[in-house]
Design a protein around this motif. Sequence first.
Motif, PDB file in Angstrom:
ATOM      1  N   PRO A   1     108.584 -91.985  -2.765  1.00 55.99           N
ATOM      2  CA  PRO A   1     108.121 -90.876  -1.925  1.00 55.99           C
ATOM      3  C   PRO A   1     106.884 -90.218  -2.527  1.00 55.99           C
ATOM      4  O   PRO A   1     106.700 -90.214  -3.752  1.00 55.99           O
ATOM      5  N   PHE A   2     106.068 -89.657  -1.647  1.00 57.36           N
ATOM      6  CA  PHE A   2     104.789 -89.065  -2.029  1.00 57.36           C
ATOM      7  C   PHE A   2     104.738 -87.626  -1.537  1.00 57.36           C
ATOM      8  O   PHE A   2     105.117 -87.338  -0.405  1.00 57.36           O
ATOM      9  N   LEU A   3     104.283 -86.731  -2.395  1.00 61.76           N
ATOM     10  CA  LEU A   3     104.212 -85.309  -2.063  1.00 61.76           C
ATOM     11  C   LEU A   3     102.751 -84.871  -1.979  1.00 61.76           C
ATOM     12  O   LEU A   3     101.987 -85.053  -2.927  1.00 61.76           O
ATOM     13  N   VAL A   4     102.369 -84.304  -0.834  1.00 56.41           N
ATOM     14  CA  VAL A   4     101.022 -83.791  -0.621  1.00 56.41           C
ATOM     15  C   VAL A   4     101.030 -82.280  -0.852  1.00 56.41           C
ATOM     16  O   VAL A   4     101.812 -81.557  -0.231  1.00 56.41           O
ATOM     17  N   ILE A   5     100.163 -81.822  -1.754  1.00 61.32           N
ATOM     18  CA  ILE A   5     100.015 -80.385  -2.027  1.00 61.32           C
ATOM     19  C   ILE A   5      98.605 -79.991  -1.607  1.00 61.32           C
ATOM     20  O   ILE A   5      97.626 -80.515  -2.124  1.00 61.32           O
ATOM     21  N   SER A   6      98.495 -79.080  -0.679  1.00 61.06           N
ATOM     22  CA  SER A   6      97.217 -78.782  -0.010  1.00 61.06           C
ATOM     23  C   SER A   6      96.295 -77.925  -0.870  1.00 61.06           C
ATOM     24  O   SER A   6      95.931 -76.807  -0.498  1.00 61.06           O
ATOM     25  N   ALA A   7      95.880 -78.477  -2.007  1.00 55.88           N
ATOM     26  CA  ALA A   7      95.022 -77.733  -2.931  1.00 55.88           C
ATOM     27  C   ALA A   7      93.582 -78.203  -2.882  1.00 55.88           C
ATOM     28  O   ALA A   7      92.784 -77.836  -3.755  1.00 55.88           O
ATOM     29  N   GLY A   8      93.213 -79.015  -1.893  1.00 54.88           N
ATOM     30  CA  GLY A   8      91.833 -79.465  -1.750  1.00 54.88           C
ATOM     31  C   GLY A   8      91.002 -78.458  -0.977  1.00 54.88           C
ATOM     32  O   GLY A   8      91.433 -77.341  -0.696  1.00 54.88           O
ATOM     33  N   THR A   9      89.791 -78.876  -0.621  1.00 54.82           N
ATOM     34  CA  THR A   9      88.897 -77.982   0.121  1.00 54.82           C
ATOM     35  C   THR A   9      89.224 -77.977   1.603  1.00 54.82           C
ATOM     36  O   THR A   9      89.394 -76.914   2.206  1.00 54.82           O
ATOM     37  N   ARG A  10      89.323 -79.149   2.206  1.00 56.76           N
ATOM     38  CA  ARG A  10      89.574 -79.218   3.654  1.00 56.76           C
ATOM     39  C   ARG A  10      91.008 -79.631   3.979  1.00 56.76           C
ATOM     40  O   ARG A  10      91.556 -79.218   4.984  1.00 56.76           O
ATOM     41  N   ASN A  11      91.609 -80.485   3.188  1.00 61.92           N
ATOM     42  CA  ASN A  11      93.023 -80.836   3.358  1.00 61.92           C
ATOM     43  C   ASN A  11      93.337 -81.398   4.739  1.00 61.92           C
ATOM     44  O   ASN A  11      94.284 -80.989   5.410  1.00 61.92           O
TER      45      ASN A  11
ATOM     46  N   GLY B   1     101.172 -81.189   9.042  1.00 62.46           N
ATOM     47  CA  GLY B   1     101.747 -79.904   9.414  1.00 62.46           C
ATOM     48  C   GLY B   1     101.998 -78.973   8.250  1.00 62.46           C
ATOM     49  O   GLY B   1     102.708 -77.974   8.382  1.00 62.46           O
ATOM     50  N   LEU B   2     101.413 -79.257   7.078  1.00 59.92           N
ATOM     51  CA  LEU B   2     101.668 -78.456   5.890  1.00 59.92           C
ATOM     52  C   LEU B   2     100.871 -77.149   5.916  1.00 59.92           C
ATOM     53  O   LEU B   2      99.882 -77.015   6.640  1.00 59.92           O
ATOM     54  N   ASP B   3     101.314 -76.205   5.110  1.00 59.67           N
ATOM     55  CA  ASP B   3     100.654 -74.905   5.005  1.00 59.67           C
ATOM     56  C   ASP B   3      99.404 -75.069   4.145  1.00 59.67           C
ATOM     57  O   ASP B   3      99.481 -75.316   2.946  1.00 59.67           O
ATOM     58  N   ARG B   4      98.223 -74.918   4.756  1.00 52.35           N
ATOM     59  CA  ARG B   4      96.973 -75.063   4.002  1.00 52.35           C
ATOM     60  C   ARG B   4      96.535 -73.736   3.390  1.00 52.35           C
ATOM     61  O   ARG B   4      95.694 -73.716   2.497  1.00 52.35           O
ATOM     62  N   ALA B   5      97.075 -72.630   3.872  1.00 49.94           N
ATOM     63  CA  ALA B   5      96.703 -71.329   3.328  1.00 49.94           C
ATOM     64  C   ALA B   5      97.408 -71.052   2.003  1.00 49.94           C
ATOM     65  O   ALA B   5      96.862 -70.384   1.128  1.00 49.94           O
ATOM     66  N   ASP B   6      98.614 -71.572   1.837  1.00 50.77           N
ATOM     67  CA  ASP B   6      99.389 -71.346   0.617  1.00 50.77           C
ATOM     68  C   ASP B   6      99.958 -72.687   0.145  1.00 50.77           C
ATOM     69  O   ASP B   6     101.056 -73.082   0.556  1.00 50.77           O
ATOM     70  N   PRO B   7      99.241 -73.404  -0.723  1.00 54.55           N
ATOM     71  CA  PRO B   7      99.707 -74.731  -1.151  1.00 54.55           C
ATOM     72  C   PRO B   7     101.018 -74.697  -1.922  1.00 54.55           C
ATOM     73  O   PRO B   7     101.694 -75.725  -2.021  1.00 54.55           O
ATOM     74  N   SER B   8     101.401 -73.554  -2.455  1.00 48.96           N
ATOM     75  CA  SER B   8     102.663 -73.496  -3.203  1.00 48.96           C
ATOM     76  C   SER B   8     103.861 -73.779  -2.299  1.00 48.96           C
ATOM     77  O   SER B   8     104.910 -74.231  -2.765  1.00 48.96           O
ATOM     78  N   ARG B   9     103.709 -73.549  -0.992  1.00 47.37           N
ATOM     79  CA  ARG B   9     104.818 -73.804  -0.074  1.00 47.37           C
ATOM     80  C   ARG B   9     105.092 -75.299   0.072  1.00 47.37           C
ATOM     81  O   ARG B   9     106.195 -75.688   0.453  1.00 47.37           O
TER      82      ARG B   9
ATOM     83  N   ASP C   1     110.285 -76.636   6.539  1.00 47.83           N
ATOM     84  CA  ASP C   1     109.507 -75.628   7.259  1.00 47.83           C
ATOM     85  C   ASP C   1     108.031 -75.957   7.116  1.00 47.83           C
ATOM     86  O   ASP C   1     107.437 -75.775   6.053  1.00 47.83           O
ATOM     87  N   ARG C   2     107.446 -76.480   8.186  1.00 47.41           N
ATOM     88  CA  ARG C   2     106.029 -76.835   8.169  1.00 47.41           C
ATOM     89  C   ARG C   2     105.311 -76.045   9.248  1.00 47.41           C
ATOM     90  O   ARG C   2     105.410 -76.362  10.432  1.00 47.41           O
ATOM     91  N   PRO C   3     104.596 -74.985   8.874  1.00 54.77           N
ATOM     92  CA  PRO C   3     103.999 -74.089   9.879  1.00 54.77           C
ATOM     93  C   PRO C   3     102.945 -74.729  10.750  1.00 54.77           C
ATOM     94  O   PRO C   3     102.660 -74.245  11.844  1.00 54.77           O
TER      95      PRO C   3
END
Length: 446
Positions: free
Chosen positions: A209-219, A226-234, A414-416
Amino acid sequence: MIKDEPLDRARLSARCALLAAAVAVLVVLLSLGGGGALIILGGLAGLAVCAVGAWWFLAHRGALRALGAGLAVAAPVAVLVLFVSGGMWFTASAAVLLWAVALACARGALRAERRPDPTPATVRPHRPPRHPVLIMNPASGGGKVERFGLVQRAEALGARVLLLKPGIRTDVGELARNAVAEGADLLGVAGGDGTQALVAAVAAEHDLPFLVISAGTRNHFAMDLGLDRADPSRCLDALTGGEELRVDLGEVAGRTFVNTVSFGVYAAIVQRPEYRDAKAGTALDAMPDLLAGGAGERLDALVDDQAVEGQQALLVSNNPYSSADPLDVGRRPRLDGGELGVLGVRVDGAVQAADLALRGSLSPALTVLTSRRVEVTAGAASIPVAVDGEALTLPTPVVCTVRPRALRVLVPRDRPGAAPVDPPLDWRRIVTLALDLDRPGRRAGR
């Protein structure tokens, strides 16, 4: 008879859309007398002049670029003055408002009648990993790793974090392979899409399994998941209560990509060393040579069995995007469709630029296709290519393929951003709904 409330709402919205569109057309027709027709034609001409000015601004330097900038600004102002002085301001405003209502109702109708996808993405619960390894780039996204405390939060959830050192080139793929050899049962990345793709390739190779953490510039990949791009910790919530999706991976010349492969104008700009520090200035300086000066290679492509020739730019995506606008392709409605999206642009002069501005995706300057395999060729032995925004040079021909559902992605429950993408606007479908042309088929459970 069983009442189908969503379909009834769709029909009502479709009728409202047609009514609003008809009234908008009527308002315009009633204004054609007393010089109104000339004013409307003047507005269309102003739009064309604005497109020509924009083309001159991008494709030339010196006086012609200055003239193009002036036209691009002055033409819309002149149209506004024309409508106000000609007494058409109220009519134009009413027509625009009615058309906006028609579009809103049409999209509402298509959303209301949409049925579940017959082949939805497989979503299944996933037990928390025992030995997750996360690779984090502290320089990505303007320092999101530190700003959101991602290292501390990940370690508190039991993950091992491998932190990249700024300014030191690291083989991220090798780092991921070493982690697998040491017992990792999940790989993840906090960084840009280019880094995501390198580690995703290793995860797919080992069926982890692979986990994407939205810590890039555009993501973009995170957005389409459907991940939270405003708060990558979620995104880290998936480590304790996640769901698993199966998504496709693209492949270009043996290299994995999660979003797009760009050829032509954009790829050539990304190759320039000054691009990272001054994106807009570098692009503006390079455009004249690439568009009008012949410095850029024209591209030919074989999209499955269909030939696409003489393109200035090609965008190949891992699943099609929702929009055919080369400046804003939007989102991908799904990531497991098993198809590549193909967008080609060929503008040979100011006339075609104006046509593209007026007709959009209907213009012959724009090619929109889907395929399983794309082969790109050019007159050169090698061409610049941007893979998920990373600059490469690859020998021709360059072949792009798709690997259906090759990657297991672990996402939070929960994917906002997981709301469905609006379906394409289809006026024939709107007419069918409004006039009940397919009601017997619907009763039969279509």
